[in-house]
Design a protein around this motif. Structure first.
Motif, PDB file in Angstrom:
ATOM      1  N   HIS A 271       0.845  -1.197   0.000  1.00 32.37           N
ATOM      2  CA  HIS A 271       0.000   0.000   0.000  1.00 32.37           C
ATOM      3  C   HIS A 271       0.873   1.237   0.000  1.00 32.37           C
ATOM      4  O   HIS A 271       1.932   1.264   0.633  1.00 32.37           O
ATOM      5  CB  HIS A 271      -0.956   0.005   1.196  1.00 32.37           C
ATOM      6  N   TYR A 276      -4.283   5.376  -0.001  1.00 30.42           N
ATOM      7  CA  TYR A 276      -4.590   4.509   1.146  1.00 30.42           C
ATOM      8  C   TYR A 276      -5.181   5.347   2.286  1.00 30.42           C
ATOM      9  O   TYR A 276      -6.208   5.004   2.869  1.00 30.42           O
ATOM     10  CB  TYR A 276      -3.325   3.771   1.597  1.00 30.42           C
ATOM     11  N   SER A 309      -5.735  -0.403   9.224  1.00 31.16           N
ATOM     12  CA  SER A 309      -6.638   0.609   8.673  1.00 31.16           C
ATOM     13  C   SER A 309      -7.589   1.176   9.716  1.00 31.16           C
ATOM     14  O   SER A 309      -7.877   2.368   9.698  1.00 31.16           O
ATOM     15  CB  SER A 309      -7.455   0.008   7.517  1.00 31.16           C
ATOM     16  N   GLY A 414      -7.445  -2.340   0.871  1.00 31.71           N
ATOM     17  CA  GLY A 414      -6.957  -1.272   1.736  1.00 31.71           C
ATOM     18  C   GLY A 414      -7.995  -0.689   2.670  1.00 31.71           C
ATOM     19  O   GLY A 414      -7.692  -0.341   3.798  1.00 31.71           O
ATOM     20  N   SER A 467      -7.473   3.419  -2.618  1.00 32.88           N
ATOM     21  CA  SER A 467      -6.690   2.633  -1.658  1.00 32.88           C
ATOM     22  C   SER A 467      -6.345   1.224  -2.156  1.00 32.88           C
ATOM     23  O   SER A 467      -5.912   0.387  -1.376  1.00 32.88           O
ATOM     24  CB  SER A 467      -7.446   2.532  -0.328  1.00 32.88           C
TER      25      SER A 467
END
Ligand code: 7RM
Length: 642
Positions: A271, A276, A309, A414, A467
């Protein structure tokens, strides 16, 4: 599937970040019609830039670039930008250790800790573009290390603390890491999970690693190799509180997260920076409906993408208070989580179906002995949630007041892709509902043709979103093959799903979680879902077993709720039960009772191993992601006794 529809209570809708279906639809349509304008405006408004981007989106299939030409820093967006606001002394990380110790770290204090540790990394010679491995328990130094790396542009990979030395070594080698950040150990189920000894073992063959930084968490005896190994607290004594965030390209690699694929070699999902961050920031607002006064808890481990996340980057970017808990839900007793919700007046809880089912198994007396009235929103992630577990979560935990956001997404995506905006989209138990703005899913057949409503097929996503994972670390070819060539030009998720006539998505599980019994396509989840509706059943995993006549026969592995059960009688009853709920063709040929099911460390049932047990009676495939090998050994042995 359940026919019930649950809309949020009026007082929730009135205050929601997105209220009403029309507003959701308008947002989604805007993103679909003019994606570059949509994302460009949000990126400018919602994130803090050192230099504005020149292009919103560049697409050299299958490689996407978002916000090219921009300079930005994730750590700055998670910390510095809050310090000029009323958030500066708001709790950023509300941490509880398993033994009961607690730390409340404000945004200002977190910023100070991150700057200091970034300076430590600099003093060890780390620079933008270098790589670090983070192998830690769930303690505040873990997000501090991630944010310090992000501050400098050091690409990091968090390796879940439950992984073995061997798995750790493979990841260190693949990433070419210069430093490993770890701890002596952490606490889980009142026992120490030792980490440093695994690092020592892993480093027997990792020539790129120059230093190991060790947090003292448990105080247990460990070996420190002079010159190589350094204590975090020693390094922290002589550094400055000041460390400017490095302006990084939008596409600078932020982190790599390894997941096991179908081959033995782990895949390093990469990522990058701006896209992201934007995906996480927006879904915190859209899906978790975050308000300034919220206390938000995602119970995942940070070693899993959900923790990256939705414990660290998303929550801190929007400036909420993110709760972090070190240990297990049953220590010292099964009410640990409910105790914490009551104690900290937690408003949003995000967890997994497997955790919910484990808690159901212990009985309602645990949640019922606590005041859970602070909760206003519940979330689920990781697997399809069976309607029975959904209903329990809604009734016993949410007291019928809290919408449930069932969030479908992947390490590769993501951020959350399909989920209800809770003030806008009514929920159907078991469905992740509708896509996020910018996400254009579809369901296709083997030829790549859309299958239409109410038909099962492969879940795909038609266009890249900010993302999306950019590549596999060191293996762009495998990235293209795995995700973009099965159905040319679209993103292949590997999940089976169907869409109903309201446009709601029902994710059925991985593509291979499908059986074929006498020509009937039958998802393992459908049978599992029926089984767990039986009052005696805590959890069920179903696989197809080769059968001379029907092609495959249904074989169900079942764990039971507390109680005194007669297995033979109950086995008969459950077979009949499934036949009544789904149809005679779905009647399991075999029910096997067991104390546990083989799961990944993030709680997903590994049906692949069960399939091996029922077909070849042994397990030979990759088991590095398995949480507890004993479960498999017992299940395989159980067969030998039969
Ligand atoms: C976030 C995460 C991804 C796989 C995915 C699905 C399954 C996850 C749901 C779900 C049905 C959900 N990342 N999955 N969430 N299935 N409903 N809400 O889990 O990379 O570890 O796994 O998990 O099969 O492809 S992951």
């Amino acid at each position: 599937m359940s026919e019930k529809i649950y809309a949020a209570p009026a007082e929730f809708v009135t205050r929601a970040n997105v209220s009403g279906m029309e507003n959701y639809r308008a947002l989604w349509q805007q993103a679909a019609d003019r994606p570059e304008e949509f994302w460009g405006e949000l990126a400018e408004k919602e994130l803090d830039w050192f230099e504005k981007f020149s292009h919103v989106f560049e697409w050299d299939p299958p490689f996407a670039k978002w916000f090219a030409g921009g300079k930005i820093n994730v750590s700055h967006n998670c910390l510095d930008r809050h310090l000029t606001t009323a958030r500066k002394n708001k709790v950023a990380i509300l941490w509880e250790g398993e033994p009961g110790d607690q730390r409340m770290i404000s945004y200002q204090e977190l910023h100070r800790l991150v700057c200091r540790f970034a300076n430590v990394l600099k003093s060890l010679g780390l620079q933008t573009g270098d790589r670090a491995i983070v192998y830690m328990p769930m303690i505040p130094e873990l997000p501090v290390a991630m944010l310090a790396c992000a501050r400098l542009g050091v690409t990091f990979s968090v390796v879940f603390g439950g992984f073995s030395a061997e798995a750790l070594q493979a990841r260190i080698q693949d990433l070419g890491a210069k430093v490993v950040i770890t701890a002596d150990g952490g606490w889980r189920r009142a026992k120490e999970v030792r980490l440093k000894p695994a690092v020592d073992e892993a480093l027997s063959d990792c020539p790129t690693v120059q230093h190991v930084v060790v947090v003292k968490r448990t105080g247990s005896e460990i070996a420190m190799q002079p010159g190589r190994d350094l204590w975090w607290h020693d390094l922290d004594t002589n550094v400055s509180d000041d460390c400017p965030a490095v302006p990084l390209d939008s596409e600078h690699p932020l982190f790599v997260l390894y997941t096991s694929g179908t081959t033995g070699k782990p895949k390093g999902i990469l990522h990058t920076t701006a896209g992201y961050l934007l995906g996480n920031h927006m879904t915190m607002k859209w899906v978790f409906d975050i308000k300034e006064e919220d206390t938000y808890w995602c119970s995942a481990d940070i070693g899993w993408v959900t923790g990256h996340s939705y414990i660290v980057f998303g929550p801190l970017s929007v400036g909420t208070t993110t709760v972090m808990y070190e240990g297990s839900p049953d220590t010292p007793a099964y009410d640990r989580w409910w105790r914490m919700i009551e104690k900290y007046r937690i408003n949003v809880l995000y967890t997994s179906p497997t955790a919910i089912r484990a808690l159901i198994r212990q009985g309602d007396k645990w949640p019922e002995s606590h005041d859970l009235s602070s909760l206003r929103l519940l979330g689920s992630v990781g697997e399809p949630i069976n309607p029975a577990a959904w209903e329990w979560y809604h009734r016993v935990i949410g007291k019928g007041r809290c919408p449930i956001v069932d969030t479908w997404w992947q390490t590769e995506t993501g951020c959350i892709m399909i989920a209800p905006m809770p003030g806008a989209v009514p929920q159907k138990p078991g469905s992740a509902t509708l896509p996020m703005p910018g996400v254009i899913p579809d369901i296709i057949d083997l030829e790549g043709q859309p299958v239409g409503d109410d038909r099962e097929g492969f879940l795909i996503i038609r266009r890249p979103w900010p993302s999306i994972s950019r590549t596999l670390w060191g293996d762009p070819k495998r990235y293209a093959e795995q995700y973009w060539q099965r159905a040319p030009g679209v993103y292949f998720t590997g999940d089976a799903a169907r869409r109903d006539s309201d446009g709601y998505y029902w994710v059925l599980g991985r593509v291979d979680d499908v059986m074929n019994v006498s020509g009937h396509r039958l998802s393992t989840m459908e049978v599992e879902s029926a089984l767990v509706r039986h009052p005696a059943v805590a959890e069920a995993a179903v696989v197809g077993k080769p059968h001379e006549i029907t092609g495959q026969a249904v074989c169900a592995f079942v764990t039971l709720k507390q109680g005194d059960w007669n297995h033979e009688e109950l086995g008969r009853e459950l077979r009949q039960w499934v036949a009544e709920k789904i149809g005679a063709f779905a009647r399991p040929e075999e029910i096997r009772f067991s104390d546990g099911l083989p799961k990944t460390r993030s709680g997903k049932i590994m049906r692949r191993l069960l399939r091996e047990i029922v077909t070849s009676h042994t397990v030979t495939g990759d088991v590095t992601t398995l949480e507890d090998m004993n479960v498999v050994t017992k299940l395989a042995a159980q067969h030998d006794e039969d």
